[in-house]
Motif scaffolding. Structure first.
Motif, PDB file in Angstrom:
ATOM      1  N   LYS A  34       7.603  -5.023  -6.259  1.00  0.00           N
ATOM      2  CA  LYS A  34       5.840  -5.076  -6.766  1.00  0.00           C
ATOM      3  C   LYS A  34       5.063  -4.592  -5.677  1.00  0.00           C
ATOM      4  O   LYS A  34       4.582  -3.109  -4.881  1.00  0.00           O
ATOM      5  CB  LYS A  34       5.926  -5.868  -7.515  1.00  0.00           C
ATOM      6  CG  LYS A  34       4.066  -5.320  -7.443  1.00  0.00           C
ATOM      7  CD  LYS A  34       3.699  -6.603  -9.022  1.00  0.00           C
ATOM      8  CE  LYS A  34       2.888  -5.938 -10.219  1.00  0.00           C
ATOM      9  NZ  LYS A  34       2.262  -6.730 -10.883  1.00  0.00           N
ATOM     10  N   LYS A  35       5.287  -5.317  -4.450  1.00  0.00           N
ATOM     11  CA  LYS A  35       4.632  -5.391  -3.260  1.00  0.00           C
ATOM     12  C   LYS A  35       4.859  -3.621  -2.904  1.00  0.00           C
ATOM     13  O   LYS A  35       4.023  -3.014  -2.346  1.00  0.00           O
ATOM     14  CB  LYS A  35       4.362  -6.364  -2.391  1.00  0.00           C
ATOM     15  CG  LYS A  35       3.664  -5.956  -1.042  1.00  0.00           C
ATOM     16  CD  LYS A  35       4.221  -7.033  -0.098  1.00  0.00           C
ATOM     17  CE  LYS A  35       4.984  -7.134   1.074  1.00  0.00           C
ATOM     18  NZ  LYS A  35       5.533  -6.104   1.878  1.00  0.00           N
ATOM     19  N   ASP A  36       6.289  -3.022  -2.784  1.00  0.00           N
ATOM     20  CA  ASP A  36       6.894  -2.198  -1.799  1.00  0.00           C
ATOM     21  C   ASP A  36       6.351  -0.852  -3.103  1.00  0.00           C
ATOM     22  O   ASP A  36       5.171  -0.203  -2.098  1.00  0.00           O
ATOM     23  CB  ASP A  36       8.547  -1.916  -1.600  1.00  0.00           C
ATOM     24  CG  ASP A  36       8.734  -2.752  -0.672  1.00  0.00           C
ATOM     25  OD1 ASP A  36       7.894  -3.416  -0.327  1.00  0.00           O
ATOM     26  OD2 ASP A  36       9.711  -3.150  -0.999  1.00  0.00           O
ATOM     27  N   LYS A  37       5.865  -0.715  -3.489  1.00  0.00           N
ATOM     28  CA  LYS A  37       5.218  -0.037  -4.753  1.00  0.00           C
ATOM     29  C   LYS A  37       3.429   0.237  -4.265  1.00  0.00           C
ATOM     30  O   LYS A  37       3.721   1.302  -5.015  1.00  0.00           O
ATOM     31  CB  LYS A  37       5.666  -0.046  -5.812  1.00  0.00           C
ATOM     32  CG  LYS A  37       5.305   0.691  -7.704  1.00  0.00           C
ATOM     33  CD  LYS A  37       5.704   0.519  -8.607  1.00  0.00           C
ATOM     34  CE  LYS A  37       4.720   2.263  -9.339  1.00  0.00           C
ATOM     35  NZ  LYS A  37       3.763   2.536  -9.418  1.00  0.00           N
ATOM     36  N   GLU A  39       2.376  -0.063  -2.311  1.00  0.00           N
ATOM     37  CA  GLU A  39       2.219   0.540  -0.464  1.00  0.00           C
ATOM     38  C   GLU A  39       2.441   1.615  -0.113  1.00  0.00           C
ATOM     39  O   GLU A  39       2.512   2.552  -0.159  1.00  0.00           O
ATOM     40  CB  GLU A  39       3.226  -0.336   0.610  1.00  0.00           C
ATOM     41  CG  GLU A  39       2.001  -1.619   0.836  1.00  0.00           C
ATOM     42  CD  GLU A  39       3.540  -2.469   1.993  1.00  0.00           C
ATOM     43  OE1 GLU A  39       5.055  -1.891   2.210  1.00  0.00           O
ATOM     44  OE2 GLU A  39       3.749  -3.455   2.356  1.00  0.00           O
ATOM     45  N   LYS A  40       3.665   2.092  -1.030  1.00  0.00           N
ATOM     46  CA  LYS A  40       3.659   3.307  -1.640  1.00  0.00           C
ATOM     47  C   LYS A  40       2.920   4.376  -2.044  1.00  0.00           C
ATOM     48  O   LYS A  40       3.188   5.578  -1.593  1.00  0.00           O
ATOM     49  CB  LYS A  40       5.237   3.958  -2.730  1.00  0.00           C
ATOM     50  CG  LYS A  40       5.763   5.216  -2.529  1.00  0.00           C
ATOM     51  CD  LYS A  40       7.206   4.825  -2.925  1.00  0.00           C
ATOM     52  CE  LYS A  40       7.433   6.095  -3.078  1.00  0.00           C
ATOM     53  NZ  LYS A  40       8.892   6.658  -4.159  1.00  0.00           N
ATOM     54  N   ASP A  41       2.836   3.637  -3.348  1.00  0.00           N
ATOM     55  CA  ASP A  41       1.533   4.294  -3.755  1.00  0.00           C
ATOM     56  C   ASP A  41       0.402   4.605  -3.173  1.00  0.00           C
ATOM     57  O   ASP A  41      -1.165   5.143  -3.227  1.00  0.00           O
ATOM     58  CB  ASP A  41       0.904   2.311  -5.149  1.00  0.00           C
ATOM     59  CG  ASP A  41       2.287   3.675  -6.057  1.00  0.00           C
ATOM     60  OD1 ASP A  41       2.973   4.300  -6.063  1.00  0.00           O
ATOM     61  OD2 ASP A  41       2.087   2.194  -7.366  1.00  0.00           O
ATOM     62  N   TYR A  43       0.248   5.320  -0.420  1.00  0.00           N
ATOM     63  CA  TYR A  43       0.594   6.394   0.609  1.00  0.00           C
ATOM     64  C   TYR A  43       0.171   7.401   0.801  1.00  0.00           C
ATOM     65  O   TYR A  43      -0.225   8.675   0.169  1.00  0.00           O
ATOM     66  CB  TYR A  43       1.765   6.194   1.440  1.00  0.00           C
ATOM     67  CG  TYR A  43       1.805   4.688   3.043  1.00  0.00           C
ATOM     68  CD1 TYR A  43       0.818   4.428   3.548  1.00  0.00           C
ATOM     69  CD2 TYR A  43       2.556   4.579   2.277  1.00  0.00           C
ATOM     70  CE1 TYR A  43       0.698   3.852   4.392  1.00  0.00           C
ATOM     71  CE2 TYR A  43       2.724   3.412   3.327  1.00  0.00           C
ATOM     72  CZ  TYR A  43       2.102   3.101   4.233  1.00  0.00           C
ATOM     73  OH  TYR A  43       1.856   2.149   5.046  1.00  0.00           O
ATOM     74  N   SER A  44       0.122   8.017  -1.449  1.00  0.00           N
ATOM     75  CA  SER A  44       0.613   8.828  -1.527  1.00  0.00           C
ATOM     76  C   SER A  44      -0.623   9.270  -2.795  1.00  0.00           C
ATOM     77  O   SER A  44      -0.731  10.084  -3.328  1.00  0.00           O
ATOM     78  CB  SER A  44       1.769   8.604  -3.251  1.00  0.00           C
ATOM     79  OG  SER A  44       1.368   8.372  -4.114  1.00  0.00           O
ATOM     80  N   LYS A  70      -5.987  -0.699  -3.426  1.00  0.00           N
ATOM     81  CA  LYS A  70      -3.969  -1.314  -3.316  1.00  0.00           C
ATOM     82  C   LYS A  70      -4.125  -1.646  -2.408  1.00  0.00           C
ATOM     83  O   LYS A  70      -3.704  -3.134  -2.628  1.00  0.00           O
ATOM     84  CB  LYS A  70      -3.964   0.511  -2.866  1.00  0.00           C
ATOM     85  CG  LYS A  70      -3.654   1.087  -3.840  1.00  0.00           C
ATOM     86  CD  LYS A  70      -2.578   0.988  -4.858  1.00  0.00           C
ATOM     87  CE  LYS A  70      -3.121   1.839  -5.747  1.00  0.00           C
ATOM     88  NZ  LYS A  70      -1.909   1.385  -7.098  1.00  0.00           N
ATOM     89  N   LYS A  74      -2.064  -5.321  -2.749  1.00  0.00           N
ATOM     90  CA  LYS A  74      -1.370  -5.720  -2.212  1.00  0.00           C
ATOM     91  C   LYS A  74      -1.590  -7.159  -2.142  1.00  0.00           C
ATOM     92  O   LYS A  74      -0.581  -8.199  -1.368  1.00  0.00           O
ATOM     93  CB  LYS A  74      -1.293  -4.838  -1.138  1.00  0.00           C
ATOM     94  CG  LYS A  74       0.374  -5.219  -0.068  1.00  0.00           C
ATOM     95  CD  LYS A  74       0.431  -4.030   0.779  1.00  0.00           C
ATOM     96  CE  LYS A  74      -0.723  -4.094   2.317  1.00  0.00           C
ATOM     97  NZ  LYS A  74       0.037  -3.292   2.777  1.00  0.00           N
TER      98      LYS A  74
END
Length: 152
Positions: A34-37, A39-41, A43-44, A70, A74
């Motif tokens: 979930k944390k990785d998602k 972070e990815k969100d 960046y986008s 975000k 996080k």
């Protein structure tokens, strides 16, 4: 955690304790994903095109608001991860203490390898040169010994 009235554990209590540890590890893995998602969100996130007309009823927010949101999300997830890691550490500490109640060093070693170090059945078979069913039998003997000898 397990609490038994007279301080003795049954074999089922030991197995439930081991399943609890697996559940904690799965929860940690889910939180990390979930944390990785998040972070990815982050960046986008797309900036707003201020040249286009605003949609009626829509709210105008800029990239910084979304990034702050975000980051807050996080931070919450990181706190949950730290809490989960502390729970896993406590669980592993108790599992290591429980391994002292095994009848012999082989049982204790395999108990720790499988349930604390999380080695797979195949890895243990290969490393210890065991037949397919032998580690299972040793785990069962270890759990029975822990239930018989442990008074935690």
């Amino acid at each position: 955690m397990i609490s038994v009235g007279d301080g003795r554990m049954t074999e089922q209590d030991v197995w439930n304790f081991l399943k609890e540890g697996e559940g904690k590890r799965r929860r940690l893995k889910a939180l990390e994903a979930k944390k990785d998602k998040i972070e990815k969100d982050a960046y986008s996130i797309k900036a707003i095109d201020y040249e286009k007309p605003r949609v009626s009823g829509g709210m105008l927010s800029d990239v910084s608001d979304k990034l702050i949101q975000k980051e807050e999300e996080k931070s919450r997830i990181k706190a949950e991860i730290a809490e989960q890691e502390a729970g896993i550490y406590a669980w592993e500490t108790k599992a290591l203490r429980m391994s002292r109640y095994c009848d012999n060093d082989t049982q204790a070693a395999l108990f720790v390898e499988r349930f604390v170090n999380r080695k797979s059945q195949a890895e243990i078979q290969k490393e210890y040169h065991y037949a397919e069913r032998q580690p299972y039998n040793i785990y069962n003997q270890a759990v029975a010994a822990i239930a018989r000898n442990c008074k935690e």
